[in-house]
Write an enzyme that holds these catalytic residues in place. Structure first.
Site, PDB file in Angstrom:
ATOM      1  N   TRP A 143      -7.732  33.997  43.951  1.00  0.00           N
ATOM      2  CA  TRP A 143      -6.323  33.764  44.301  1.00  0.00           C
ATOM      3  C   TRP A 143      -6.208  33.378  45.757  1.00  0.00           C
ATOM      4  O   TRP A 143      -7.135  33.546  46.542  1.00  0.00           O
ATOM      5  CB  TRP A 143      -5.420  34.926  43.907  1.00  0.00           C
ATOM      6  CG  TRP A 143      -5.799  36.325  44.371  1.00  0.00           C
ATOM      7  CD1 TRP A 143      -6.982  36.728  44.934  1.00  0.00           C
ATOM      8  CD2 TRP A 143      -4.971  37.488  44.278  1.00  0.00           C
ATOM      9  NE1 TRP A 143      -6.955  38.062  45.182  1.00  0.00           N
ATOM     10  CE2 TRP A 143      -5.737  38.561  44.804  1.00  0.00           C
ATOM     11  CE3 TRP A 143      -3.691  37.746  43.823  1.00  0.00           C
ATOM     12  CZ2 TRP A 143      -5.232  39.871  44.868  1.00  0.00           C
ATOM     13  CZ3 TRP A 143      -3.199  39.047  43.890  1.00  0.00           C
ATOM     14  CH2 TRP A 143      -3.965  40.084  44.406  1.00  0.00           C
ATOM     15  N   HIS A 148      11.152  23.091  53.187  1.00  0.00           N
ATOM     16  CA  HIS A 148      11.363  21.640  53.093  1.00  0.00           C
ATOM     17  C   HIS A 148      10.046  20.869  53.157  1.00  0.00           C
ATOM     18  O   HIS A 148       9.967  19.779  53.717  1.00  0.00           O
ATOM     19  CB  HIS A 148      12.370  21.187  54.163  1.00  0.00           C
ATOM     20  CG  HIS A 148      13.707  21.833  53.969  1.00  0.00           C
ATOM     21  ND1 HIS A 148      14.747  21.221  53.302  1.00  0.00           N
ATOM     22  CD2 HIS A 148      14.142  23.075  54.293  1.00  0.00           C
ATOM     23  CE1 HIS A 148      15.776  22.057  53.246  1.00  0.00           C
ATOM     24  NE2 HIS A 148      15.439  23.197  53.845  1.00  0.00           N
ATOM     25  N   ASP A 201      17.101  20.514  48.306  1.00  0.00           N
ATOM     26  CA  ASP A 201      17.987  20.902  49.417  1.00  0.00           C
ATOM     27  C   ASP A 201      19.254  21.537  48.845  1.00  0.00           C
ATOM     28  O   ASP A 201      19.942  20.936  48.007  1.00  0.00           O
ATOM     29  CB  ASP A 201      18.438  19.675  50.223  1.00  0.00           C
ATOM     30  CG  ASP A 201      17.423  19.233  51.263  1.00  0.00           C
ATOM     31  OD1 ASP A 201      16.313  19.779  51.318  1.00  0.00           O
ATOM     32  OD2 ASP A 201      17.768  18.311  52.034  1.00  0.00           O
ATOM     33  N   HIS A 227      21.834  24.192  53.593  1.00  0.00           N
ATOM     34  CA  HIS A 227      20.880  23.556  54.508  1.00  0.00           C
ATOM     35  C   HIS A 227      21.610  22.896  55.674  1.00  0.00           C
ATOM     36  O   HIS A 227      21.077  22.828  56.784  1.00  0.00           O
ATOM     37  CB  HIS A 227      20.056  22.523  53.735  1.00  0.00           C
ATOM     38  CG  HIS A 227      19.074  21.746  54.548  1.00  0.00           C
ATOM     39  ND1 HIS A 227      18.298  22.304  55.541  1.00  0.00           N
ATOM     40  CD2 HIS A 227      18.717  20.428  54.511  1.00  0.00           C
ATOM     41  CE1 HIS A 227      17.516  21.381  56.063  1.00  0.00           C
ATOM     42  NE2 HIS A 227      17.757  20.234  55.464  1.00  0.00           N
ATOM     43  N   HIS A 270      22.831  14.182  54.182  1.00  0.00           N
ATOM     44  CA  HIS A 270      22.897  15.642  54.331  1.00  0.00           C
ATOM     45  C   HIS A 270      24.331  16.095  54.593  1.00  0.00           C
ATOM     46  O   HIS A 270      24.826  17.029  53.951  1.00  0.00           O
ATOM     47  CB  HIS A 270      21.993  16.103  55.484  1.00  0.00           C
ATOM     48  CG  HIS A 270      20.540  16.097  55.154  1.00  0.00           C
ATOM     49  ND1 HIS A 270      19.759  14.973  55.204  1.00  0.00           N
ATOM     50  CD2 HIS A 270      19.707  17.094  54.761  1.00  0.00           C
ATOM     51  CE1 HIS A 270      18.513  15.282  54.865  1.00  0.00           C
ATOM     52  NE2 HIS A 270      18.458  16.566  54.590  1.00  0.00           N
TER      53      HIS A 270
END
Ligand code: 23J
Ligand code: MN
Length: 257
Positions: A61, A69, A75, A79, A207
């Site tokens: 593992w 991001h 998003d 954000h 955005h």
């Protein structure tokens, strides 16, 4: 026959295909580089905890770390400052119904091959609608640029004056978010915004406008050339990070052949 039994049979027969729109998480995959006065996005990292050895004789593992991001990622509205007060705007709060749904693809690959700063405009969206019909409410809209086929430095495409990659204009984002009431907007580039998106009004309009309207984003998508313009279903559930602003994720599409 029930819808889900029918779907199961069509997946088994290959009439419905699963297309993977995800890049592999890899330390070499580029992350967005902001101007040096700002905090920066961390690349993907992986360290071995054990590999069937004295640290764990029967198991292997890794511990991993990255930004919210990094790589193919989601998003959430929180954000961006415009979405900071959107109800249920963090990745852990977004209703599960928003994580599976219809998707349309606007092909900007020819223009983007000619012009690194190619803009998705309202005129292009309206021409797409004249051919394919009106963008349905609450659908994902993906901008195909074939940028995901780029490798190395060509992906961020940094010049003296910053990155150069295609993206939407502010008017295109207003049309999609406010008039078409889309679910979200996704791109093959490192951001939903153009490389030079800081120079628009408002800066980073994808955005600002998307998240201010409570809409979602997807970045660093791949294989958009394998999707039809309309009719596919997108599966895009981010990790359930408390108050998370985004998340790397696996993005899959169901496509009818
Ligand atoms: C922070 C600041 C500007 C941008 C971004 C992040 C992203 O593109 C992102 O990954 O959300 S443009
Ligand atoms: Mn992002």
């Amino acid at each position: 026959m029930s819808t889900l039994t029918d779907l199961t049979q069509r997946m088994a027969s290959g009439e419905v295909e699963i297309v993977d729109l995800t890049h592999t998480l890899d330390p070499d995959f580029p992350v967005i580089i902001l101007p040096p006065e700002f905090g920066q996005c961390a690349r993907f990292r992986m360290e071995e905890v054990s590999a069937y050895d004295h640290r764990g004789p029967a198991w292997k593992w890794h511990n991993i770390s990255m930004s919210e991001h990094t790589g193919t990622h989601f998003d959430a509205p929180v954000h961006w400052i415009s979405g900071r007060d959107v109800p249920n705007g963090a990745v852990d709060e977004i209703p599960a119904e928003k994580l599976v749904g219809p998707v349309v693809v606007i092909d900007c690959s020819e223009g983007s091959a000619q012009d690194d700063d190619f803009e998705l405009t309202p005129e292009i969206i309206e021409a797409w609608e004249a051919e394919h019909g009106r963008i349905p409410e609450d659908a994902w809209v993906l901008m195909r640029t074939d940028w995901s086929k780029r490798r190395g430095a060509d992906y961020l495409n940094m010049r003296e004056d910053g990155p150069h990659s295609p993206g939407p204009t502010p008017d295109a984002m207003r049309l999609l978010a406010e008039e078409r009431n889309i679910r979200g907007f996704g791109t093959e580039t490192v951001g939903t915004d153009a490389g030079q998106g800081a120079h628009y009004t408002p800066p980073y309009p994808a955005h600002f406008i998307l998240h201010g309207a409570g809409k979602l984003g997807l970045q660093c998508l791949a294989n958009l050339d394998q999707l039809p313009a309309t009719g596919a279903i997108l599966i895009a559930p981010p990790l359930k990070i408390r108050n998370g602003t985004g998340s790397p994720l696996r993005v899959l599409a169901l496509v009818e052949k």
